[in-house]
Design a protein around this motif. Structure first.
Motif, PDB file in Angstrom:
ATOM      1  N   ARG A  34       0.841  -1.200   0.000  1.00  0.00           N
ATOM      2  CA  ARG A  34       0.000   0.000   0.000  1.00  0.00           C
ATOM      3  C   ARG A  34       0.873   1.245   0.000  1.00  0.00           C
ATOM      4  O   ARG A  34       1.852   1.338   0.716  1.00  0.00           O
ATOM      5  N   ARG A  35       0.493   2.214  -0.814  1.00  0.00           N
ATOM      6  CA  ARG A  35       1.206   3.494  -0.925  1.00  0.00           C
ATOM      7  C   ARG A  35       0.429   4.562  -0.167  1.00  0.00           C
ATOM      8  O   ARG A  35      -0.704   4.886  -0.524  1.00  0.00           O
ATOM      9  N   LEU A  38      -0.353   7.993  -2.124  1.00  0.00           N
ATOM     10  CA  LEU A  38      -1.333   8.003  -3.209  1.00  0.00           C
ATOM     11  C   LEU A  38      -2.730   7.780  -2.638  1.00  0.00           C
ATOM     12  O   LEU A  38      -2.890   7.418  -1.473  1.00  0.00           O
ATOM     13  N   THR A  39      -3.745   7.985  -3.476  1.00  0.00           N
ATOM     14  CA  THR A  39      -5.117   7.760  -3.045  1.00  0.00           C
ATOM     15  C   THR A  39      -5.838   6.882  -4.061  1.00  0.00           C
ATOM     16  O   THR A  39      -5.373   6.701  -5.181  1.00  0.00           O
ATOM     17  N   GLY A  40      -6.988   6.379  -3.646  1.00  0.00           N
ATOM     18  CA  GLY A  40      -7.815   5.581  -4.545  1.00  0.00           C
ATOM     19  C   GLY A  40      -7.172   4.261  -4.925  1.00  0.00           C
ATOM     20  O   GLY A  40      -6.418   3.657  -4.157  1.00  0.00           O
ATOM     21  N   LEU A  41      -7.470   3.822  -6.152  1.00  0.00           N
ATOM     22  CA  LEU A  41      -6.972   2.540  -6.639  1.00  0.00           C
ATOM     23  C   LEU A  41      -5.453   2.512  -6.710  1.00  0.00           C
ATOM     24  O   LEU A  41      -4.834   1.484  -6.443  1.00  0.00           O
ATOM     25  N   ALA A  42      -4.844   3.653  -7.047  1.00  0.00           N
ATOM     26  CA  ALA A  42      -3.379   3.703  -7.153  1.00  0.00           C
ATOM     27  C   ALA A  42      -2.710   3.360  -5.828  1.00  0.00           C
ATOM     28  O   ALA A  42      -1.626   2.771  -5.798  1.00  0.00           O
ATOM     29  N   ALA A  43      -3.359   3.713  -4.707  1.00  0.00           N
ATOM     30  CA  ALA A  43      -2.774   3.455  -3.392  1.00  0.00           C
ATOM     31  C   ALA A  43      -2.721   1.969  -3.074  1.00  0.00           C
ATOM     32  O   ALA A  43      -1.802   1.500  -2.405  1.00  0.00           O
ATOM     33  N   LEU A  45      -2.907  -0.527  -5.449  1.00  0.00           N
ATOM     34  CA  LEU A  45      -2.499  -1.321  -6.602  1.00  0.00           C
ATOM     35  C   LEU A  45      -1.355  -2.277  -6.242  1.00  0.00           C
ATOM     36  O   LEU A  45      -1.344  -3.430  -6.665  1.00  0.00           O
ATOM     37  N   GLY A  46      -0.413  -1.785  -5.451  1.00  0.00           N
ATOM     38  CA  GLY A  46       0.692  -2.649  -5.015  1.00  0.00           C
ATOM     39  C   GLY A  46       0.192  -3.846  -4.230  1.00  0.00           C
ATOM     40  O   GLY A  46       0.699  -4.974  -4.384  1.00  0.00           O
TER      41      GLY A  46
END
Length: 198
Positions: A34-35, A38-43, A45-46
């Motif tokens: 988790r990032r 970032l927010t949303g799906l990008a957070a 994605l990992g």
């Protein structure tokens, strides 16, 4: 309970312990994807990619066993041996051997007395500190923090997942207010752990 029934129960209990031991590091590795920047799906994605990689690993293991079923002759006995050794039942035996109680005493009471003794007048304690205290008293010499947590949970003793105490970071621990009461709140004078009398 016969010896065979006891062995079967330890195999089942130990297998669930092993599954948790294997799943927890994988789950922690997936969560690390988790990032926070970032927010949303990008957070997340990992996390999704790591979860898919973990599933791919399980699929490849299944394919390997399907291709070479003879591996089960190695995996099954090893799993059974490790499961029986990891079963919480061994903790009960060890606790009763190392801290003798009256035969009718609930094993959970023996562990709770050790916990209350370790806590002293503190409201809470990290599992790492608790394990160190128990090992100094001669209990669980080869245990790791995960072993202690598994044994506490098997006895129905709650473990706080994100305890903060003494200005240190969040970690697993026990909280006095969350501990269940002793089933025999007024034990005989000979029962308490040795360090309680000190």
């Amino acid at each position: 309970m016969t010896r065979l029934q006891d062995l079967a129960r330890r195999l089942v209990d130990g297998s669930s312990v092993l599954v948790r031991r294997l799943a927890e590091p994988v789950a922690a590795w997936v969560r690390k994807g988790r990032r926070d920047d970032l927010t949303g799906l990008a957070a997340v994605l990992g996390c999704i990619v790591r979860a898919l990689l973990a599933l791919l690993g399980l699929y490849l293991l299944w394919r390997l066993i399907r291709a070479v079923p003879g591996l089960l002759w190695l995996i099954a006995p090893l799993w059974c041996w490790r499961a029986i050794r990891a079963a919480p039942h061994t903790a009960t035996e060890q606790a009763t051997e190392e801290a003798p109680e009256e035969p009718q005493t609930d094993p959970r009471d023996a562990v709770l007395r050790l916990l209350y003794d370790a806590l002293g007048d503190r409201p809470s304690m990290y599992l790492s500190d608790l394990l160190q205290h128990l090992q100094e008293q001669g209990h669980g010499k080869d245990w790791k923090v995960a072993d202690l947590r598994t044994r506490l949970e098997a006895l129905g003793i709650p473990v706080e997942m994100r305890l903060k105490t003494g200005g240190r970071g969040a970690s697993r621990g026990v909280v006095r207010a969350q501990l269940p009461p002793l089933s025999q709140p007024d034990p005989t004078a000979a029962s308490p752990a040795p360090s309680t009398a000190a």
